[in-house]
Structure formats: structure tokens, C-alpha cells
Scaffold this active site. Structure first.
Site, PDB file in Angstrom:
ATOM      1  N   CYS A   1      -0.282 -11.961   2.820  1.00 18.82           N
ATOM      2  CA  CYS A   1      -1.561 -12.386   3.392  1.00 18.82           C
ATOM      3  C   CYS A   1      -2.555 -12.699   2.283  1.00 18.82           C
ATOM      4  O   CYS A   1      -2.315 -12.421   1.102  1.00 18.82           O
ATOM      5  CB  CYS A   1      -2.107 -11.298   4.324  1.00 18.82           C
ATOM      6  SG  CYS A   1      -2.854  -9.905   3.448  1.00 18.82           S
TER       7      CYS A   1
ATOM      8  N   GLU B   1       0.017   1.194   8.835  1.00 19.19           N
ATOM      9  CA  GLU B   1      -0.972   0.832   9.854  1.00 19.19           C
ATOM     10  C   GLU B   1      -1.779   2.058  10.286  1.00 19.19           C
ATOM     11  O   GLU B   1      -1.455   3.193   9.930  1.00 19.19           O
ATOM     12  CB  GLU B   1      -0.259   0.185  11.053  1.00 19.19           C
ATOM     13  CG  GLU B   1       0.365  -1.145  10.683  1.00 19.19           C
ATOM     14  CD  GLU B   1       1.021  -1.877  11.838  1.00 19.19           C
ATOM     15  OE1 GLU B   1       1.382  -3.049  11.642  1.00 19.19           O
ATOM     16  OE2 GLU B   1       1.175  -1.283  12.926  1.00 19.19           O
TER      17      GLU B   1
ATOM     18  N   CYS C   1      -1.388  -3.356   3.537  1.00 22.65           N
ATOM     19  CA  CYS C   1      -0.115  -4.066   3.430  1.00 22.65           C
ATOM     20  C   CYS C   1       0.780  -3.429   2.366  1.00 22.65           C
ATOM     21  O   CYS C   1       0.315  -2.707   1.483  1.00 22.65           O
ATOM     22  CB  CYS C   1      -0.352  -5.513   3.040  1.00 22.65           C
ATOM     23  SG  CYS C   1      -1.418  -6.435   4.150  1.00 22.65           S
TER      24      CYS C   1
ATOM     25  N   GLU D   1       2.324  -4.910  -0.122  1.00 24.73           N
ATOM     26  CA  GLU D   1       2.060  -5.428  -1.464  1.00 24.73           C
ATOM     27  C   GLU D   1       0.911  -4.659  -2.113  1.00 24.73           C
ATOM     28  O   GLU D   1       0.973  -4.259  -3.272  1.00 24.73           O
ATOM     29  CB  GLU D   1       1.693  -6.922  -1.415  1.00 24.73           C
ATOM     30  CG  GLU D   1       2.740  -7.810  -0.790  1.00 24.73           C
ATOM     31  CD  GLU D   1       2.522  -8.004   0.710  1.00 24.73           C
ATOM     32  OE1 GLU D   1       2.314  -7.003   1.430  1.00 24.73           O
ATOM     33  OE2 GLU D   1       2.566  -9.153   1.166  1.00 24.73           O
TER      34      GLU D   1
ATOM     35  N   CYS E   1      -3.637  -9.764  -0.010  1.00 26.18           N
ATOM     36  CA  CYS E   1      -2.639  -9.378  -1.006  1.00 26.18           C
ATOM     37  C   CYS E   1      -2.565 -10.398  -2.134  1.00 26.18           C
ATOM     38  O   CYS E   1      -2.404 -10.032  -3.303  1.00 26.18           O
ATOM     39  CB  CYS E   1      -1.281  -9.191  -0.345  1.00 26.18           C
ATOM     40  SG  CYS E   1      -1.239  -7.705   0.684  1.00 26.18           S
TER      41      CYS E   1
ATOM     42  N   ASN F   1       3.913  -1.299   4.369  1.00 27.76           N
ATOM     43  CA  ASN F   1       2.667  -1.390   5.112  1.00 27.76           C
ATOM     44  C   ASN F   1       2.432  -0.076   5.856  1.00 27.76           C
ATOM     45  O   ASN F   1       3.376   0.559   6.334  1.00 27.76           O
ATOM     46  CB  ASN F   1       2.649  -2.601   6.061  1.00 27.76           C
ATOM     47  CG  ASN F   1       3.835  -2.693   6.992  1.00 27.76           C
ATOM     48  OD1 ASN F   1       4.930  -2.251   6.664  1.00 27.76           O
ATOM     49  ND2 ASN F   1       3.627  -3.266   8.157  1.00 27.76           N
TER      50      ASN F   1
HETATM   51 ZN   LIG Z   1      -1.260  -8.355   2.834  1.00 23.22          ZN
END
Ligand SMILES: [Zn+2]
Length: 136
Positions: free
Chosen positions: A89, A49, A58, A60, A92, A47
Site C-alpha cells: 500500500c 489488524e 501492514c 511491510e 508502506c 499484518n
Molecule cells: Zn501497507
């Protein structure tokens, strides 16, 4: 497609390993992913940010974008590792669904313990896929 125990283990270990590269200064929730293509390559992701929170991506999706940008569109499995075995999430799940509902998602924690294995179709029932878009 079934995954050998060795490959499953390798994917989880890779995701555990790359998690250290996660850039998560705001949430401190480090995520590592390892995506196995049908051709046998593994793409890693973390991930990333951003101070503009909505720009965050993210692990993934990072792995999927890396793979697709190198010509890979067919995936066997993805291992996702977080501190506590958190699940991918919705974004993803949708991103993975674009490239196949059968991709196996392996959810593990930082110790490498597998919490769950499920196909994308199980994680995202009724997914909107390319088949839903009418073609000219
Ligand atoms: Zn995600």
C-alpha cells in the site's frame, strides 16, 4: 545491488512461511514480509489488524519497524507475500522510501510465485524523502 537467486528465493520462502502468523480476523487477507538488511539479516513481518481498524499495521511496516528498532536502517530488499500477489500500500511504499529508494520490492503470491520486482523508486515516483525536509 543485485540479489542472488538463492537469496531472492529465501526471502520469498520466508515471507510465505511467516504469513501464517498474520493477525487478520477482519479482512482475512494474510500478509507476510521478509526484509533483508544490507548487513545480511532478515526481519520478518506480518499484518496485525485491530478492532479499531485504523490501528492496523501492514506486514511491510512491521518488518521495517522491527529492523529499525534493532539498529538497522539500510535495506537491500523486501519480499511481500499475499494470497494473490497484492502490492504494498501507499503507506508502506512511503515507509520504505524513508530508508532508501533503491530497496528492491519482491511481490509474490502464497505459492511463492513472483509477480513483480521493482525498486521503491519505481513503486513511489516523486517520493517525499528526508531530503525534502530543510535542515537547520
Ligand atoms: Zn501497507
Amino acid at each position: 545491488m543485485t540479489l542472488s537467486d538463492e537469496m531472492l528465493q529465501q526471502l520469498v520462502e520466508t515471507a510465505v512461511e511467516v504469513r501464517r502468523w498474520a493477525y487478520a480476523p477482519y479482512s482475512n487477507y494474510l500478509v507476510g514480509a521478509a526484509l533483508l538488511t544490507t548487513s545480511g539479516k532478515i526481519y520478518e513481518g506480518v499484518n496485525v489488524e485491530n478492532a479499531v481498524f485504523s490501528n492496523t499495521i501492514c506486514a511491510e511496516r512491521t518488518a521495517v519497524v522491527k529492523a529499525v528498532s534493532e539498529g538497522e536502517r539500510s535495506f537491500q530488499a523486501i519480499a511481500v507475500v499475499t494470497k494473490n500477489g497484492g502490492t504494498p500500500c501507499g503507506s508502506c511504499r512511503q515507509m520504505l522510501a524513508e530508508f532508501g529508494l533503491d530497496t528492491l520490492v519482491i511481490i509474490a503470491d502464497e505459492s511463492g510465485k513472483i509477480h513483480r520486482q521493482a525498486a521503491v523508486s519505481e513503486l513511489l515516483p516523486g517520493a517525499f524523502t528526508p531530503r525534502d525536509l530543510p535542515r537547520a
